[in-house]
Motif scaffolding. Structure first.
Motif, PDB file in Angstrom:
ATOM      1  N   THR A 156       3.346   7.607  -5.262  1.00  6.42           N
ATOM      2  CA  THR A 156       2.765   6.164  -5.619  1.00  6.42           C
ATOM      3  C   THR A 156       4.061   5.290  -6.087  1.00  6.42           C
ATOM      4  O   THR A 156       4.520   5.739  -6.905  1.00  6.42           O
ATOM      5  N   GLY A 157       4.107   4.234  -5.326  1.00  5.73           N
ATOM      6  CA  GLY A 157       5.060   3.213  -6.003  1.00  5.73           C
ATOM      7  C   GLY A 157       4.405   1.877  -6.515  1.00  5.73           C
ATOM      8  O   GLY A 157       3.467   1.464  -5.853  1.00  5.73           O
ATOM      9  N   CYS A 158       4.839   1.501  -7.606  1.00  2.82           N
ATOM     10  CA  CYS A 158       4.361   0.019  -8.089  1.00  2.82           C
ATOM     11  C   CYS A 158       5.533  -0.859  -8.243  1.00  2.82           C
ATOM     12  O   CYS A 158       6.614  -0.539  -8.495  1.00  2.82           O
ATOM     13  N   TRP A 159       4.971  -2.266  -8.236  1.00  2.35           N
ATOM     14  CA  TRP A 159       5.934  -3.420  -8.570  1.00  2.35           C
ATOM     15  C   TRP A 159       5.252  -4.464  -9.058  1.00  2.35           C
ATOM     16  O   TRP A 159       3.961  -4.473  -8.813  1.00  2.35           O
ATOM     17  N   TRP A 160       5.693  -5.479  -9.617  1.00  4.31           N
ATOM     18  CA  TRP A 160       5.364  -6.508 -10.305  1.00  4.31           C
ATOM     19  C   TRP A 160       5.320  -7.731  -9.245  1.00  4.31           C
ATOM     20  O   TRP A 160       6.564  -8.023  -8.762  1.00  4.31           O
ATOM     21  N   GLY A 165       0.371  -9.843  -9.855  1.00  4.72           N
ATOM     22  CA  GLY A 165       0.492  -8.859 -10.999  1.00  4.72           C
ATOM     23  C   GLY A 165       1.126  -7.437 -10.353  1.00  4.72           C
ATOM     24  O   GLY A 165       1.798  -7.382  -9.436  1.00  4.72           O
ATOM     25  N   TYR A 166       0.586  -6.524 -11.165  1.00 10.77           N
ATOM     26  CA  TYR A 166       0.956  -5.150 -10.446  1.00 10.77           C
ATOM     27  C   TYR A 166       0.526  -4.870  -9.442  1.00 10.77           C
ATOM     28  O   TYR A 166      -0.922  -4.723  -8.925  1.00 10.77           O
ATOM     29  N   ILE A 167       1.330  -4.390  -8.313  1.00 13.00           N
ATOM     30  CA  ILE A 167       0.693  -3.626  -7.131  1.00 13.00           C
ATOM     31  C   ILE A 167       1.117  -2.374  -6.841  1.00 13.00           C
ATOM     32  O   ILE A 167       2.624  -1.956  -6.993  1.00 13.00           O
ATOM     33  N   CYS A 168       0.253  -1.398  -6.504  1.00 16.07           N
ATOM     34  CA  CYS A 168       0.800  -0.068  -6.292  1.00 16.07           C
ATOM     35  C   CYS A 168      -0.009   0.514  -4.900  1.00 16.07           C
ATOM     36  O   CYS A 168      -0.971  -0.010  -4.502  1.00 16.07           O
ATOM     37  N   VAL A 169       1.127   1.186  -4.345  1.00 17.59           N
ATOM     38  CA  VAL A 169       0.853   1.394  -3.047  1.00 17.59           C
ATOM     39  C   VAL A 169       0.882   3.228  -3.203  1.00 17.59           C
ATOM     40  O   VAL A 169       2.024   3.829  -3.423  1.00 17.59           O
ATOM     41  N   SER A 170       0.106   3.957  -2.350  1.00 17.59           N
ATOM     42  CA  SER A 170       0.325   5.363  -2.142  1.00 17.59           C
ATOM     43  C   SER A 170       0.552   6.002  -0.876  1.00 17.59           C
ATOM     44  O   SER A 170      -0.084   5.207   0.140  1.00 17.59           O
ATOM     45  N   ASP A 171       1.257   6.528  -0.700  1.00 18.98           N
ATOM     46  CA  ASP A 171       1.826   7.255   0.889  1.00 18.98           C
ATOM     47  C   ASP A 171       1.696   8.636   0.971  1.00 18.98           C
ATOM     48  O   ASP A 171       2.191   9.497  -0.271  1.00 18.98           O
TER      49      ASP A 171
END
Length: 227
Positions: A156-160, A165-171
């Motif tokens: 999972t990677g997250c960025w602002w 706001g905060y966005i998280c994506v899982s691969d």
């Protein structure tokens, strides 16, 4: 296998015998004339046959038949010779039985849907310069087969983002195999006019995997434009 070869032979012989009756001569080469020297592109509807159970050290996999889509881009070197790239994507359902090396662990049964991407660089020979012609095709390329079964925990990677706001994506990494493949086939082509053409063919794709090869049969229908 023999029935499929016989079908291809009958297809070519029958089409050649009616060629003179139902076809018409091509025009001399021009911007809107024959195939010679022209580019072309098509969309593809493909039907891929299934595979009977394949066994390996007790494990087995069976793949169902399915339909798929694709695209093709090519150049007519002459009226008879064509060089092209073809992509076909399918998503067949499959059933796999995985037998662990440890005999104390119960075998797993997996029912899922795979993703298959076939990239082929083909050479086609048309038997006639006319609008309606049988043809044979052969090519080489690369095939990827993805089980869509995770092989490791997700990353999972997250960025602002200033707006969201905060966005998280899982691969997820999945069990995937890819390698060299080649294909052979035969079919019929009909140039409806100087711009639109259709093709119908039956091909077999030979896909090399880690411990052998897997063969996929496909019936392919194309409709495209010459330019």
């Amino acid at each position: 296998m023999l029935k499929r070869i016989a079908l291809l032979a009958i297809l070519i012989i029958t089409s050649s015998s009616v060629l003179a009756q139902y076809d018409y001569p091509r025009k001399e080469r021009s911007q809107a004339g024959s195939r010679d020297g022209r580019w072309e592109g098509s969309v593809i509807l493909a039907f891929q046959t299934g595979l009977d159970p394949v066994y390996n050290d007790g494990s087995a996999i069976e793949i169902d038949s399915t339909t798929g889509w694709g695209v093709s881009f090519g150049w007519n070197w002459t009226d008879k010779w064509n060089l092209s790239y073809r992509l076909v994507s399918t998503s067949p359902s499959y059933t796999a039985v995985v037998v662990p090396e440890d005999s104390n662990i119960v075998p797993q049964v997996i029912e899922h849907k795979a993703s298959k991407y076939s990239h082929q660089f083909n050479v086609t020979y048309n038997f006639s310069r006319r609008a309606f012609t049988p043809f044979v095709v052969a090519g080489v390329g690369w095939t990827k087969l993805d089980s869509n079964v995770p092989s490791a925990p997700p990353v999972t990677g997250c960025w602002w983002d200033p707006w969201w706001g905060y966005i998280c994506v899982s691969d997820w990494r999945t069990y995937t195999t890819s390698g060299f493949s080649y294909n052979l086939g035969a079919g019929l082509r009909w140039d409806i006019n100087n711009a639109i053409y259709t093709k119908a063919s039956y091909t077999r794709e030979f896909f090399d995997v880690d411990k052998g090869s897997v063969d996929f049969d496909m019936a392919i229908f194309e409709i495209g434009l010459m330019f």
